[in-house]
Design a protein around this motif. Structure first.
Motif, PDB file in Angstrom:
ATOM      1  N   THR A 179      -1.396  -6.173  -4.549  1.00 18.45           N
ATOM      2  CA  THR A 179      -1.035  -6.136  -5.969  1.00 18.45           C
ATOM      3  C   THR A 179       0.011  -5.059  -6.236  1.00 18.45           C
ATOM      4  OG1 THR A 179      -3.210  -6.953  -6.617  1.00 18.45           O
ATOM      5  CG2 THR A 179      -1.952  -5.794  -8.302  1.00 18.45           C
ATOM      6  N   VAL A 180      -0.184  -3.873  -5.670  1.00 21.50           N
ATOM      7  CA  VAL A 180       0.775  -2.782  -5.857  1.00 21.50           C
ATOM      8  C   VAL A 180       2.127  -3.149  -5.235  1.00 21.50           C
ATOM      9  CG1 VAL A 180       1.287  -0.377  -5.264  1.00 21.50           C
ATOM     10  CG2 VAL A 180      -0.996  -1.009  -6.028  1.00 21.50           C
ATOM     11  N   ALA A 181       2.108  -3.724  -4.036  1.00 16.81           N
ATOM     12  CA  ALA A 181       3.356  -4.114  -3.368  1.00 16.81           C
ATOM     13  C   ALA A 181       4.106  -5.163  -4.194  1.00 16.81           C
ATOM     14  CB  ALA A 181       3.070  -4.646  -1.966  1.00 16.81           C
ATOM     15  N   ARG A 182       3.381  -6.145  -4.727  1.00 15.06           N
ATOM     16  CA  ARG A 182       4.017  -7.181  -5.550  1.00 15.06           C
ATOM     17  C   ARG A 182       4.625  -6.584  -6.809  1.00 15.06           C
ATOM     18  NH1 ARG A 182       2.378  -9.447  -9.920  1.00 15.06           N
ATOM     19  NH2 ARG A 182       0.200  -8.876  -9.629  1.00 15.06           N
ATOM     20  N   LYS A 183       3.895  -5.707  -7.472  1.00 16.30           N
ATOM     21  CA  LYS A 183       4.408  -5.084  -8.703  1.00 16.30           C
ATOM     22  C   LYS A 183       5.621  -4.209  -8.434  1.00 16.30           C
ATOM     23  CE  LYS A 183       0.178  -5.085 -11.426  1.00 16.30           C
ATOM     24  NZ  LYS A 183      -0.894  -4.248 -12.029  1.00 16.30           N
ATOM     25  N   ASN A 184       5.614  -3.481  -7.324  1.00 19.05           N
ATOM     26  CA  ASN A 184       6.719  -2.563  -7.018  1.00 19.05           C
ATOM     27  C   ASN A 184       7.944  -3.244  -6.419  1.00 19.05           C
ATOM     28  OD1 ASN A 184       5.344  -0.320  -7.949  1.00 19.05           O
ATOM     29  ND2 ASN A 184       4.524   0.191  -5.941  1.00 19.05           N
ATOM     30  N   TYR A 185       7.747  -4.282  -5.585  1.00 18.30           N
ATOM     31  CA  TYR A 185       8.857  -4.835  -4.817  1.00 18.30           C
ATOM     32  C   TYR A 185       9.053  -6.336  -4.975  1.00 18.30           C
ATOM     33  CZ  TYR A 185       8.179  -0.320  -2.626  1.00 18.30           C
ATOM     34  OH  TYR A 185       8.023   1.022  -2.404  1.00 18.30           O
ATOM     35  N   GLY A 186       8.149  -7.035  -5.635  1.00 16.85           N
ATOM     36  CA  GLY A 186       8.288  -8.470  -5.825  1.00 16.85           C
ATOM     37  C   GLY A 186       7.364  -9.277  -4.935  1.00 16.85           C
ATOM     38  N   TRP A 187       7.284 -10.577  -5.256  1.00 18.66           N
ATOM     39  CA  TRP A 187       6.356 -11.481  -4.574  1.00 18.66           C
ATOM     40  C   TRP A 187       6.562 -11.542  -3.068  1.00 18.66           C
ATOM     41  CZ3 TRP A 187       2.089 -13.692  -6.416  1.00 18.66           C
ATOM     42  CH2 TRP A 187       1.909 -13.690  -7.798  1.00 18.66           C
ATOM     43  N   SER A 188       7.785 -11.445  -2.597  1.00 12.20           N
ATOM     44  CA  SER A 188       8.037 -11.614  -1.165  1.00 12.20           C
ATOM     45  C   SER A 188       7.544 -10.428  -0.325  1.00 12.20           C
ATOM     46  CB  SER A 188       9.517 -11.859  -0.907  1.00 12.20           C
ATOM     47  OG  SER A 188      10.295 -10.819  -1.461  1.00 12.20           O
ATOM     48  N   TYR A 189       7.161  -9.309  -0.942  1.00 13.93           N
ATOM     49  CA  TYR A 189       6.662  -8.135  -0.211  1.00 13.93           C
ATOM     50  C   TYR A 189       5.153  -7.969  -0.318  1.00 13.93           C
ATOM     51  CZ  TYR A 189      11.472  -6.636   0.308  1.00 13.93           C
ATOM     52  OH  TYR A 189      12.788  -6.568   0.646  1.00 13.93           O
ATOM     53  N   ARG A 190       4.448  -8.920  -0.913  1.00 11.58           N
ATOM     54  CA  ARG A 190       3.033  -8.741  -1.221  1.00 11.58           C
ATOM     55  C   ARG A 190       2.080  -9.009  -0.062  1.00 11.58           C
ATOM     56  NH1 ARG A 190       4.049 -13.868  -2.277  1.00 11.58           N
ATOM     57  NH2 ARG A 190       2.385 -15.416  -2.124  1.00 11.58           N
ATOM     58  N   LYS A 191       2.525  -9.574   1.026  1.00 12.30           N
ATOM     59  CA  LYS A 191       1.629  -9.989   2.124  1.00 12.30           C
ATOM     60  C   LYS A 191       1.249  -8.818   3.035  1.00 12.30           C
ATOM     61  CE  LYS A 191       1.666 -14.512   1.489  1.00 12.30           C
ATOM     62  NZ  LYS A 191       0.533 -15.364   1.442  1.00 12.30           N
ATOM     63  N   TRP A 192      -0.040  -8.522   3.068  1.00 15.43           N
ATOM     64  CA  TRP A 192      -0.563  -7.467   3.937  1.00 15.43           C
ATOM     65  C   TRP A 192      -0.248  -7.738   5.400  1.00 15.43           C
ATOM     66  CZ3 TRP A 192      -2.392  -2.696   4.130  1.00 15.43           C
ATOM     67  CH2 TRP A 192      -3.173  -2.310   5.204  1.00 15.43           C
ATOM     68  N   ASN A 193      -0.348  -9.003   5.811  1.00 11.02           N
ATOM     69  CA  ASN A 193      -0.146  -9.323   7.233  1.00 11.02           C
ATOM     70  C   ASN A 193       1.295  -9.112   7.689  1.00 11.02           C
ATOM     71  OD1 ASN A 193       0.906 -11.533   5.927  1.00 11.02           O
ATOM     72  ND2 ASN A 193      -0.112 -13.056   7.192  1.00 11.02           N
ATOM     73  N   LYS A 194       2.248  -9.001   6.775  1.00 15.98           N
ATOM     74  CA  LYS A 194       3.631  -8.707   7.152  1.00 15.98           C
ATOM     75  C   LYS A 194       3.945  -7.216   7.091  1.00 15.98           C
ATOM     76  CE  LYS A 194       5.837 -13.071   6.113  1.00 15.98           C
ATOM     77  NZ  LYS A 194       6.941 -13.732   5.414  1.00 15.98           N
ATOM     78  N   GLY A 195       3.018  -6.417   6.598  1.00 10.63           N
ATOM     79  CA  GLY A 195       3.233  -4.979   6.503  1.00 10.63           C
ATOM     80  C   GLY A 195       3.324  -4.330   7.883  1.00 10.63           C
ATOM     81  N   LYS A 196       3.985  -3.206   7.938  1.00 13.28           N
ATOM     82  CA  LYS A 196       4.135  -2.450   9.189  1.00 13.28           C
ATOM     83  C   LYS A 196       3.392  -1.126   9.092  1.00 13.28           C
ATOM     84  CE  LYS A 196       6.665  -5.284  11.421  1.00 13.28           C
ATOM     85  NZ  LYS A 196       6.044  -6.031  12.476  1.00 13.28           N
ATOM     86  N   PHE A 197       2.870  -0.666  10.229  1.00 13.33           N
ATOM     87  CA  PHE A 197       2.127   0.586  10.342  1.00 13.33           C
ATOM     88  C   PHE A 197       0.933   0.592   9.386  1.00 13.33           C
ATOM     89  CE2 PHE A 197       6.523   1.448  11.547  1.00 13.33           C
ATOM     90  CZ  PHE A 197       6.321   1.866  12.841  1.00 13.33           C
TER      91      PHE A 197
END
Length: 104
Positions: A64-82
């Motif tokens: 939710t925080v990632a989507r609000k800060n960077y948009g829908w395309s950054y919201r996926k936990w499985n694509k996160g790094k580190f």
């Protein structure tokens, strides 16, 4: 003799501090392994009786925080790094935060 030991230990400590500072500078910003990544952030604290449930809730809050800060395309936990969790159990419930660099 003592002054040489002091000098060598001072140099070693200085190199350690420089190395620790440069490690944070090497963290991902921009493209990492072909993925576009944004700045590191963590979720608000999620609480649950079971650790696995607290982690699941923390991931949801992170998304939710990632989507609000960077948009829908950054919201996926499985694509996160580190990715990592910070969990503790101060009482009867687990408290967890999820942290990662959001990527798309």
């Amino acid at each position: 003799m003592y002054s040489r030991i002091f000098t060598l230990s001072t140099i070693a400590a200085g190199l350690f501090v420089l190395n620790a500072g440069s490690a944070s500078a090497g963290l991902p910003t921009g493209f990492v392994n072909g993925l576009d990544c944004k700045g590191f952030h963590h979720s608000p604290t999620a609480k649950a009786k079971k650790k696995s449930k607290a982690k699941q809730r923390a991931r949801g809050k992170w998304e939710t925080v990632a989507r609000k800060n960077y948009g829908w395309s950054y919201r996926k936990w499985n694509k996160g790094k580190f990715k990592h969790y910070d969990c503790s159990k101060p009482g009867s419930r687990w408290h967890c935060k999820a942290a990662a660099y959001p990527c798309k």
